[in-house]
Motif scaffolding. Structure first.
Motif, PDB file in Angstrom:
ATOM      1  N   ALA A  90       0.586  -1.071   0.087  1.00  0.00           N
ATOM      2  CA  ALA A  90       0.002  -0.053  -0.114  1.00  0.00           C
ATOM      3  C   ALA A  90       0.772   1.275   0.078  1.00  0.00           C
ATOM      4  O   ALA A  90       2.208   1.166   0.228  1.00  0.00           O
ATOM      5  N   ARG A  91       0.318   2.581  -0.419  1.00  0.00           N
ATOM      6  CA  ARG A  91       1.081   3.489  -0.438  1.00  0.00           C
ATOM      7  C   ARG A  91      -0.057   4.576   0.260  1.00  0.00           C
ATOM      8  O   ARG A  91      -0.893   4.687   0.316  1.00  0.00           O
ATOM      9  N   LEU A  92       0.835   5.162   1.567  1.00  0.00           N
ATOM     10  CA  LEU A  92       0.238   6.138   2.215  1.00  0.00           C
ATOM     11  C   LEU A  92       0.729   7.522   1.970  1.00  0.00           C
ATOM     12  O   LEU A  92       2.083   7.561   1.834  1.00  0.00           O
ATOM     13  N   THR A 172       0.153  -0.021   9.029  1.00  0.00           N
ATOM     14  CA  THR A 172       0.652   1.254   9.797  1.00  0.00           C
ATOM     15  C   THR A 172      -0.224   2.312  10.274  1.00  0.00           C
ATOM     16  O   THR A 172      -0.397   2.917  11.313  1.00  0.00           O
ATOM     17  N   ALA A 173      -1.504   2.564   9.166  1.00  0.00           N
ATOM     18  CA  ALA A 173      -2.240   3.495   9.614  1.00  0.00           C
ATOM     19  C   ALA A 173      -3.080   2.863  10.751  1.00  0.00           C
ATOM     20  O   ALA A 173      -3.395   3.602  11.460  1.00  0.00           O
ATOM     21  N   ALA A 174      -3.506   1.512  10.922  1.00  0.00           N
ATOM     22  CA  ALA A 174      -4.078   1.079  12.091  1.00  0.00           C
ATOM     23  C   ALA A 174      -3.284   1.288  13.265  1.00  0.00           C
ATOM     24  O   ALA A 174      -3.556   1.701  14.258  1.00  0.00           O
ATOM     25  N   GLY A 175      -1.631   1.091  13.129  1.00  0.00           N
ATOM     26  CA  GLY A 175      -1.125   1.144  14.278  1.00  0.00           C
ATOM     27  C   GLY A 175      -1.069   2.450  14.948  1.00  0.00           C
ATOM     28  O   GLY A 175      -0.523   2.635  16.017  1.00  0.00           O
ATOM     29  N   LEU A 176      -1.227   3.409  14.238  1.00  0.00           N
ATOM     30  CA  LEU A 176      -1.183   4.690  14.554  1.00  0.00           C
ATOM     31  C   LEU A 176      -2.293   5.295  15.792  1.00  0.00           C
ATOM     32  O   LEU A 176      -1.999   5.875  16.443  1.00  0.00           O
ATOM     33  N   VAL A 205      -1.851  13.372  11.011  1.00  0.00           N
ATOM     34  CA  VAL A 205      -0.390  12.606  10.184  1.00  0.00           C
ATOM     35  C   VAL A 205       0.004  13.973   9.390  1.00  0.00           C
ATOM     36  O   VAL A 205      -0.906  14.551   8.546  1.00  0.00           O
ATOM     37  N   ARG A 206       1.153  14.335   9.494  1.00  0.00           N
ATOM     38  CA  ARG A 206       1.852  15.545   9.001  1.00  0.00           C
ATOM     39  C   ARG A 206       2.795  15.070   7.696  1.00  0.00           C
ATOM     40  O   ARG A 206       2.750  15.770   6.686  1.00  0.00           O
ATOM     41  N   LEU A 207       3.415  13.911   7.654  1.00  0.00           N
ATOM     42  CA  LEU A 207       4.354  13.461   6.974  1.00  0.00           C
ATOM     43  C   LEU A 207       4.288  11.873   7.032  1.00  0.00           C
ATOM     44  O   LEU A 207       4.318  11.260   7.966  1.00  0.00           O
ATOM     45  N   VAL A 208       4.488  11.396   5.732  1.00  0.00           N
ATOM     46  CA  VAL A 208       4.612   9.970   5.492  1.00  0.00           C
ATOM     47  C   VAL A 208       5.845   9.456   4.735  1.00  0.00           C
ATOM     48  O   VAL A 208       5.537  10.186   3.599  1.00  0.00           O
ATOM     49  N   ARG A 209       6.812   8.737   4.789  1.00  0.00           N
ATOM     50  CA  ARG A 209       7.751   8.528   4.107  1.00  0.00           C
ATOM     51  C   ARG A 209       8.148   6.832   4.330  1.00  0.00           C
ATOM     52  O   ARG A 209       8.086   6.132   5.295  1.00  0.00           O
ATOM     53  N   ARG A 210       8.343   6.201   2.872  1.00  0.00           N
ATOM     54  CA  ARG A 210       8.882   4.820   3.066  1.00  0.00           C
ATOM     55  C   ARG A 210       9.965   4.867   2.321  1.00  0.00           C
ATOM     56  O   ARG A 210      10.075   5.071   1.144  1.00  0.00           O
ATOM     57  N   ILE A 211      11.107   4.173   2.996  1.00  0.00           N
ATOM     58  CA  ILE A 211      12.488   4.461   2.295  1.00  0.00           C
ATOM     59  C   ILE A 211      12.842   3.013   2.298  1.00  0.00           C
ATOM     60  O   ILE A 211      12.824   2.235   3.404  1.00  0.00           O
TER      61      ILE A 211
END
Length: 297
Positions: A90-92, A172-176, A205-211
């Motif tokens: 998924a992409r957040l 991850t969204a649920a984990g928040l 949520v102000r920022l999401v990054r996946r690296i």
């Protein structure tokens, strides 16, 4: 905080299903629950995902894992279940808006247009969900997108096991949900070969990054932490300089044997308190963090 992103829903027959599954990097975790209380839990290993097949084609390895977990969780209260997808599928993203569109279709079109620039698949082939954040003066949107064919493949496996995957969301969204409202907090979640970074302030949520990360050597934990910090530290600096708010704490999830050196090195270099994500069983392992957040929400 009430955050479980009701993302990627196809059907929602029961808002509080008695079964919840989280698909991890190489593990499937399932629980039978009564409200927020877990009555029974089980997990099964699953192999790393193969190339995505056509929509509706079920994954036999996932189906076998589901069947094994259902035997341990018996008696099953009903066929309704919630499924949390791994971050890799998924992409957040967070989008700031100059104004909040009055019409739902206008807002969805704006979300699709913004997402279309970052997805590895066509926007018309995506399952999309979004949530409006902030007040009228500073609106933003937290959006989630996943390949429709990929989601359908997961759904097909649960359906073959006799379940109805009414809620399909993002781990991850649920984990928040496990993060209490408060000043700027940065979550660093390590899973597989990637680091997911989420900045959240007062429930927004102000920022999401996946690296993507290089393969980490277990023989050199400090070197592995420094490689992670090479991506994490600039993000913290960006938050403080561009979002104009200091980071009050750093939450770690899924660091495993790296948790000790990561806590020590990051507290020294980032100079903010470092903790583990609360409510997720110590969080040395990222498995189940989304599931616990879903139950908490």
């Amino acid at each position: 905080m009430g955050f479980p992103l009701q993302a990627l829903n196809r059907l929602l027959p029961d808002p509080r299903p008695g079964l919840v599954f989280e698909i991890g990097d190489e593990v499937l975790v399932g629980v039978r629950r009564s409200g927020r209380v877990i009555d029974a839990s089980a997990e099964r290993p699953i192999p790393a995902p193969a190339a995505e097949g056509p929509g509706g084609k079920r994954d036999p390895d996932l189906l076998a894992a589901i069947d094994g977990i259902l035997r341990e969780l018996a008696p099953v209260p009903s066929s309704n279940t919630a499924v949390l997808l791994p971050d890799r599928d998924a992409r957040l993203a967070v989008f700031d808006l100059e104004r909040l569109p009055r019409r739902t279709q206008e807002l969805r079109s704006a979300v699709e247009e913004r997402l279309s620039h970052s997805l590895p698949f066509r926007i018309r082939d995506a399952r999309i969900s979004y949530r409006i954040q902030g007040g009228a003066g500073s609106p933003s949107v937290l959006a989630a997108a996943a390949s429709a064919a990929g989601v359908r493949r997961y759904e097909a496996a649960f359906e073959a096991a006799g379940l109805i995957p009414g809620y399909v969301g993002v781990a991850t969204a649920a984990g928040l949900n496990l993060i209490e409202d408060g000043p700027m907090t940065v979550l660093a979640k390590l899973g597989g070969d990637a680091l997911t970074i989420v900045a959240i302030e007062e429930g927004t949520v102000r920022l999401v990054r996946r690296i993507a990360l290089a393969v980490r050597s277990p023989a050199d934990p400090e070197g592995a932490v420094n490689e992670i910090l090479a991506d994490l530290f600039p993000t913290v600096v960006y938050i403080e300089e561009n979002l104009r708010t200091p980071v009050s704490r750093l939450l770690l999830c899924g660091f495993g044997d790296l948790l000790g050196p990561a806590t020590r090195i990051m507290e020294s270099d980032v100079q903010v308190p470092v903790e583990t994500l609360p409510g997720a069983g110590g969080n040395r392992d990222s498995r189940g963090a989304g599931l616990m957040g879903y139950l908490h929400g």
